[in-house]
Design a protein around this motif. Sequence first.
Motif, PDB file in Angstrom:
ATOM      1  N   THR A 182      -1.366 -23.207 -27.738  1.00 35.72           N
ATOM      2  CA  THR A 182      -0.325 -24.114 -28.229  1.00 35.72           C
ATOM      3  C   THR A 182       0.821 -24.180 -27.227  1.00 35.72           C
ATOM      4  O   THR A 182       0.752 -23.585 -26.161  1.00 35.72           O
ATOM      5  N   GLU A 183       1.866 -24.893 -27.605  1.00 38.77           N
ATOM      6  CA  GLU A 183       3.039 -24.988 -26.733  1.00 38.77           C
ATOM      7  C   GLU A 183       3.809 -23.678 -26.695  1.00 38.77           C
ATOM      8  O   GLU A 183       4.548 -23.402 -25.765  1.00 38.77           O
ATOM      9  N   GLN A 184       3.625 -22.872 -27.768  1.00 43.66           N
ATOM     10  CA  GLN A 184       4.335 -21.590 -27.823  1.00 43.66           C
ATOM     11  C   GLN A 184       3.679 -20.559 -26.892  1.00 43.66           C
ATOM     12  O   GLN A 184       2.484 -20.603 -26.658  1.00 43.66           O
ATOM     13  N   PHE A 185       4.491 -19.660 -26.382  1.00 40.30           N
ATOM     14  CA  PHE A 185       3.950 -18.562 -25.563  1.00 40.30           C
ATOM     15  C   PHE A 185       3.138 -17.608 -26.431  1.00 40.30           C
ATOM     16  O   PHE A 185       3.483 -17.371 -27.588  1.00 40.30           O
ATOM     17  N   GLY A 186       2.113 -17.055 -25.855  1.00 39.67           N
ATOM     18  CA  GLY A 186       1.360 -16.011 -26.549  1.00 39.67           C
ATOM     19  C   GLY A 186       2.025 -14.660 -26.333  1.00 39.67           C
ATOM     20  O   GLY A 186       3.038 -14.550 -25.631  1.00 39.67           O
ATOM     21  N   THR A 187       1.457 -13.612 -26.904  1.00 42.26           N
ATOM     22  CA  THR A 187       1.981 -12.259 -26.733  1.00 42.26           C
ATOM     23  C   THR A 187       1.681 -11.783 -25.318  1.00 42.26           C
ATOM     24  O   THR A 187       0.553 -11.901 -24.849  1.00 42.26           O
ATOM     25  N   LYS A 188       2.716 -11.230 -24.663  1.00 43.73           N
ATOM     26  CA  LYS A 188       2.492 -10.859 -23.268  1.00 43.73           C
ATOM     27  C   LYS A 188       2.102  -9.399 -23.116  1.00 43.73           C
ATOM     28  O   LYS A 188       2.494  -8.541 -23.905  1.00 43.73           O
ATOM     29  N   VAL A 189       1.345  -9.180 -22.068  1.00 42.23           N
ATOM     30  CA  VAL A 189       0.934  -7.837 -21.699  1.00 42.23           C
ATOM     31  C   VAL A 189       1.472  -7.602 -20.293  1.00 42.23           C
ATOM     32  O   VAL A 189       1.421  -8.496 -19.449  1.00 42.23           O
ATOM     33  N   GLU A 190       2.025  -6.423 -20.069  1.00 44.91           N
ATOM     34  CA  GLU A 190       2.563  -6.137 -18.740  1.00 44.91           C
ATOM     35  C   GLU A 190       1.603  -5.210 -18.009  1.00 44.91           C
ATOM     36  O   GLU A 190       1.234  -4.165 -18.527  1.00 44.91           O
ATOM     37  N   VAL A 191       1.199  -5.607 -16.801  1.00 45.02           N
ATOM     38  CA  VAL A 191       0.268  -4.764 -16.035  1.00 45.02           C
ATOM     39  C   VAL A 191       0.992  -4.120 -14.852  1.00 45.02           C
ATOM     40  O   VAL A 191       1.620  -4.803 -14.050  1.00 45.02           O
ATOM     41  N   LYS A 192       0.893  -2.808 -14.785  1.00 45.21           N
ATOM     42  CA  LYS A 192       1.563  -2.047 -13.715  1.00 45.21           C
ATOM     43  C   LYS A 192       0.544  -1.491 -12.710  1.00 45.21           C
ATOM     44  O   LYS A 192      -0.641  -1.726 -12.853  1.00 45.21           O
ATOM     45  N   ASN A 193       1.040  -0.718 -11.760  1.00 48.68           N
ATOM     46  CA  ASN A 193       0.220  -0.065 -10.708  1.00 48.68           C
ATOM     47  C   ASN A 193      -0.556  -1.050  -9.857  1.00 48.68           C
ATOM     48  O   ASN A 193      -1.706  -0.803  -9.529  1.00 48.68           O
ATOM     49  N   LEU A 194       0.046  -2.161  -9.530  1.00 45.92           N
ATOM     50  CA  LEU A 194      -0.668  -3.105  -8.667  1.00 45.92           C
ATOM     51  C   LEU A 194      -0.196  -2.868  -7.244  1.00 45.92           C
ATOM     52  O   LEU A 194       0.908  -3.240  -6.897  1.00 45.92           O
ATOM     53  N   ASN A 195      -1.022  -2.196  -6.427  1.00 52.68           N
ATOM     54  CA  ASN A 195      -0.489  -1.905  -5.094  1.00 52.68           C
ATOM     55  C   ASN A 195      -1.185  -2.591  -3.931  1.00 52.68           C
ATOM     56  O   ASN A 195      -1.235  -2.080  -2.825  1.00 52.68           O
ATOM     57  N   SER A 196      -1.694  -3.775  -4.224  1.00 52.20           N
ATOM     58  CA  SER A 196      -2.124  -4.660  -3.136  1.00 52.20           C
ATOM     59  C   SER A 196      -2.118  -6.090  -3.688  1.00 52.20           C
ATOM     60  O   SER A 196      -2.118  -6.283  -4.906  1.00 52.20           O
ATOM     61  N   GLU A 250       0.830  -1.210   0.000  1.00 53.19           N
ATOM     62  CA  GLU A 250       0.000   0.000   0.000  1.00 53.19           C
ATOM     63  C   GLU A 250       0.863   1.257   0.000  1.00 53.19           C
ATOM     64  O   GLU A 250       0.480   2.285  -0.530  1.00 53.19           O
ATOM     65  N   LYS A 251       2.042   1.160   0.620  1.00 53.32           N
ATOM     66  CA  LYS A 251       2.929   2.327   0.671  1.00 53.32           C
ATOM     67  C   LYS A 251       3.879   2.394  -0.522  1.00 53.32           C
ATOM     68  O   LYS A 251       4.737   3.277  -0.575  1.00 53.32           O
ATOM     69  N   GLY A 252       3.758   1.432  -1.426  1.00 50.47           N
ATOM     70  CA  GLY A 252       4.641   1.430  -2.591  1.00 50.47           C
ATOM     71  C   GLY A 252       6.038   0.932  -2.277  1.00 50.47           C
ATOM     72  O   GLY A 252       6.950   1.072  -3.090  1.00 50.47           O
ATOM     73  N   GLU A 253       6.226   0.341  -1.111  1.00 55.21           N
ATOM     74  CA  GLU A 253       7.548  -0.188  -0.766  1.00 55.21           C
ATOM     75  C   GLU A 253       7.806  -1.505  -1.495  1.00 55.21           C
ATOM     76  O   GLU A 253       8.938  -1.930  -1.638  1.00 55.21           O
ATOM     77  N   MET A 254       6.717  -2.151  -1.902  1.00 52.34           N
ATOM     78  CA  MET A 254       6.844  -3.336  -2.761  1.00 52.34           C
ATOM     79  C   MET A 254       5.856  -3.135  -3.906  1.00 52.34           C
ATOM     80  O   MET A 254       4.686  -2.849  -3.664  1.00 52.34           O
ATOM     81  N   ARG A 255       6.348  -3.245  -5.135  1.00 45.28           N
ATOM     82  CA  ARG A 255       5.501  -2.974  -6.295  1.00 45.28           C
ATOM     83  C   ARG A 255       5.600  -4.159  -7.256  1.00 45.28           C
ATOM     84  O   ARG A 255       6.687  -4.597  -7.613  1.00 45.28           O
ATOM     85  N   VAL A 256       4.455  -4.661  -7.640  1.00 48.54           N
ATOM     86  CA  VAL A 256       4.419  -5.860  -8.475  1.00 48.54           C
ATOM     87  C   VAL A 256       3.949  -5.509  -9.883  1.00 48.54           C
ATOM     88  O   VAL A 256       2.989  -4.773 -10.048  1.00 48.54           O
ATOM     89  N   GLU A 257       4.656  -6.020 -10.865  1.00 49.56           N
ATOM     90  CA  GLU A 257       4.185  -5.940 -12.240  1.00 49.56           C
ATOM     91  C   GLU A 257       3.975  -7.361 -12.733  1.00 49.56           C
ATOM     92  O   GLU A 257       4.813  -8.229 -12.482  1.00 49.56           O
ATOM     93  N   ALA A 258       2.860  -7.576 -13.406  1.00 50.80           N
ATOM     94  CA  ALA A 258       2.550  -8.922 -13.867  1.00 50.80           C
ATOM     95  C   ALA A 258       2.572  -8.967 -15.385  1.00 50.80           C
ATOM     96  O   ALA A 258       1.940  -8.136 -16.044  1.00 50.80           O
ATOM     97  N   ASN A 259       3.326  -9.910 -15.933  1.00 52.41           N
ATOM     98  CA  ASN A 259       3.341 -10.145 -17.378  1.00 52.41           C
ATOM     99  C   ASN A 259       2.429 -11.327 -17.639  1.00 52.41           C
ATOM    100  O   ASN A 259       2.604 -12.394 -17.025  1.00 52.41           O
ATOM    101  N   ILE A 260       1.476 -11.127 -18.532  1.00 54.92           N
ATOM    102  CA  ILE A 260       0.458 -12.157 -18.713  1.00 54.92           C
ATOM    103  C   ILE A 260       0.285 -12.468 -20.199  1.00 54.92           C
ATOM    104  O   ILE A 260       0.168 -11.552 -21.023  1.00 54.92           O
ATOM    105  N   SER A 261       0.273 -13.749 -20.512  1.00 60.86           N
ATOM    106  CA  SER A 261      -0.064 -14.150 -21.876  1.00 60.86           C
ATOM    107  C   SER A 261      -0.910 -15.410 -21.797  1.00 60.86           C
ATOM    108  O   SER A 261      -0.921 -16.091 -20.774  1.00 60.86           O
TER     109      SER A 261
END
Length: 473
Positions: free
Chosen positions: A198-212, A183-194
């Motif tokens: 198939t066996e291949q990875f899809g195109t990833k999207v990065e999500v920021k501003n996750l503060n809980s 909540e204080k921004g002392e730990m900040r998480v970004e999630a890359n999601i695809s």
Amino acid sequence: MTTPSRYKPTIGLEVHAELFTHTKMFCACKNNPDEKRPNVNICPVCMAHPGTLPVINREAVKHVLKVGTAVGGTLADFTEFDRKNYFYPDIPKGYQISQYQYPLVSGGALAGVLLTRIHLEEDTARSSHERGEGTLVDFNRAGVPLMELVTEPVVRNAEEAGMFARELQLLLRTLGVSEANMEKGEMRVEANISISSTEQFGTKVEVKNLNSFRSVERAIAYEIERQTKLLDRGEAVMQETRGWDETKGTTFSQRKKESAHDYRYFPDPDLPKLLLSEIPELAREVLQNEMPELPWEKRTRLVDVYGVKEETARMLTERGELSSFFEHTAQMIHDKQGYTLAENYVTSDLVGLAQGGDILGKITPDNFAALIKMILESKISSRGAKEILSMLYKDGGEPEKIAQEKNLIQQSDEGTLTILAKKVVEENPDVVAEYRSGKESVLQFLVGQGMKLSRGGANPELLKNAIIQAIAE
Ligand code: ADP
Ligand code: ZN
Ligand code: MG
């Protein structure tokens, strides 16, 4: 939440944590995340004045290596700092000092998630757009040591991502390297999601501003759903950075992702390369010896030593004050059955009494242990114990005394119970006859009569024996 889908989600996490150090990463300014006055902890180095020279903060390097040791990563021998070049008002040098090719730590695993790397960099200043007079910049945070941890793309769903982030926070706190308050921004998480069918990875999207933790989980679940709908419609997922809107519960496009070469990383010529093997206090064995008990070690020990449930071990480990209370109590009880009683009273009764607030109230390990012992010795009933516990919680005190005062001591005196049992036998000749003719189930009724006569004061187990005795005579 998890509807069956023909797409397999893949998630990789990037986590930043501000480190606890006396001074900033490359200067002697105080690292004080609680400083409210803007631009107090600043100097020419962290203000990016020309001609200044950064100096590496040894404490910060050690913190990252401690984390690396705890997760079983490979500690670098050779390591260096690089300039990551980009322009933004909160990065006055025009670059951030970070690590690129030679991170402090490579590999390792946490909560079953493989790690790619852990490196050290500096935090940016804090911009605020609040006052409507353009952007204000507070440099207190500029140059604060920042750890970045990157996982492999191996997280499979929102829940696992949440578990990972919680475990990391717990580890950082246990090691004393970061408060890691999201909540204080002392730990900040970004999630890359695809997602991919198939066996291949899809195109990833990065999500920021996750503060809980909750927004980490919600954003990932949302993004998996959004991408699923796109692919179902025959559309493509765009590689981009998205923000998370907590109120709407949706992600939104922020910008197309820049790639590494946009930053034109190169080794910072102002900083020395580090040969860690030449710094004795940073040797793996030294770090290993200084290592406190790690969360997963503690959970295993609590299960092994006290026989508590997995989820209790988890709860106790997450709350230091609670586990030390529990362990202090347990040391005075010395009894497996007593440990289980203590566990149950903590996880159900105390949690109930606390109603989300202070879980221990005025209870001390001493009087909690005394209470457990009274139960083990059948001096009080479990109902009586609950009553005493709630008094202990509110006002403290000695359980033995409270039990006396409130008349909660169970009648265990043999003479008294024998008289009581005889009375029950006399008053219930028909039932006693039934018992004698082999219907043993009526015994419970007789015990009930005796409990009534004693107004709930008799120890039911002993009373039962006394009644059997009285019938036999
Ligand atoms: P970038 O160069 O775009 O920053 P990286 O290779 O450095 O990408 O990876 C950044 C993060 O994204 C890592 O946590 C990694 O595990 C994750 N990641 C990489 N590819 C994928 C993918 N296809 N789906 C989900 N996460 C991914
Ligand atoms: Zn400074
Ligand atoms: Mg990257």
